[in-house]
Scaffold this active site. Sequence first.
Site, PDB file in Angstrom:
ATOM      1  N   LYS A  35       0.848  -1.203   0.000  1.00 55.02           N
ATOM      2  CA  LYS A  35       0.000   0.000   0.000  1.00 55.02           C
ATOM      3  C   LYS A  35       0.881   1.250   0.000  1.00 55.02           C
ATOM      4  CE  LYS A  35      -0.402  -0.235   5.030  1.00 55.02           C
ATOM      5  NZ  LYS A  35      -1.265  -0.661   6.150  1.00 55.02           N
ATOM      6  N   TYR A 256      17.194  29.778   9.323  1.00 59.65           N
ATOM      7  CA  TYR A 256      16.009  30.519   9.740  1.00 59.65           C
ATOM      8  C   TYR A 256      15.847  30.471  11.253  1.00 59.65           C
ATOM      9  CZ  TYR A 256      14.420  30.686   4.887  1.00 59.65           C
ATOM     10  OH  TYR A 256      14.315  30.931   3.555  1.00 59.65           O
TER      11      TYR A 256
END
Length: 364
Positions: A35, A256
């Site tokens: 899956k 950042y």
Amino acid sequence: MPRPIQATIHTEALRHNLARMRAAAPDARVWGVVKANAYGHGIERAFDGLRGADGFALLDLDEAGRIRSLGWRGPVLLLEGAFEPRDLELCSRLGLWHTVHCDEQIDMLAAHKTHQPHRVFLKMNSGMNRLGFAPHRYRSAWTRLQALPQVDEISLMTHFSDADGPKGIAHQVRVFEEITRDLPGERTLSNSAASLRFGGQAGIRADWIRPGIAVYGSAPDYPENDIVYWDLQPTMTLASRIIAVQELAAGDTVGYGSSFSAEAPLRIGVVACGYADGYPRHCSTGTPVLVDGVRTRMVGRVSMDMITVDLTAHAQAGFGAEVTMWGRAGNGALLSIDDVARAGGTVGYELMCGLALRVPVVVE
Ligand SMILES: *Cc1c(COP(=O)(O)O)cnc(C)c1O
């Protein structure tokens, strides 16, 4: 030239892990669970490594079609069964076996026109409380299915909620056994964790196991045990290169938010890999990473296209040096996807499924 980032799918490792799972439950047949596009590996790319499975289990009908297009004529099982009546037409056409977990799916079958009766897996909710008939309703569902001309063989199925943890599977096995003891049909209960931890245990009759994550080289019960303990191999490597080097002075910050600041002079490498490639943004300073196959740490925040790594112990590493985010480095060193996932507060499943489309993938 494209960015240097690349993922590699390791066919031999898939084969090894599949064999490992077979050995964990030697009397059972093995569903290769594919899956989520083979847990992010790509069904077509993983197929060669997994073709030794006895069948493939998944839940997306399009993916089932892709498995058939690869020439697979063996069993294919839809783990969530039909979502709407016309899904059953595809089951008839492609010879798919399907889970039946609710009354609505029995209604759909009763109304379905087919020449070829279907093999179904009747699912019990033995405690997970997602899919399946409650134990006291299971036998009446079985009886109803049994009476349908659209149904051929009925197999029995449940799924464990705690196979990887201290609660274990005994309580669910007890419920399942109690209700199904005298019912005919093949049984399938165990995922990776249950197969590895309880596979050899007497009393759990299993005709099929359903391993997913372990086949893809992640330990289902990490950090209690790791892939070395379970003798599993990484099947996906995410690697890139250093595209810049910065020399920091004490007090300089990185990236950042200036979340990391250097206590002493520090050499850092800037790597072409960020959260837009599938590297988890929640990983922060300290997350392990390999530079030229030697372990070091990420520093600062993950940005969209870059991460920054500590090169203190890597005097030789500069522009172009190989960086392994997870998997196997060029020198053979391993960094388990579980180690990285843990640093990001998640699990290996999410990292492999989250490999971004923009990352080129090669199979070896
Ligand atoms: C995903 C899934 C599995 C495989 O689980 P792993 O933890 O990856 O081994 C097995 N059975 C069902 C019903 C599933 O949905």
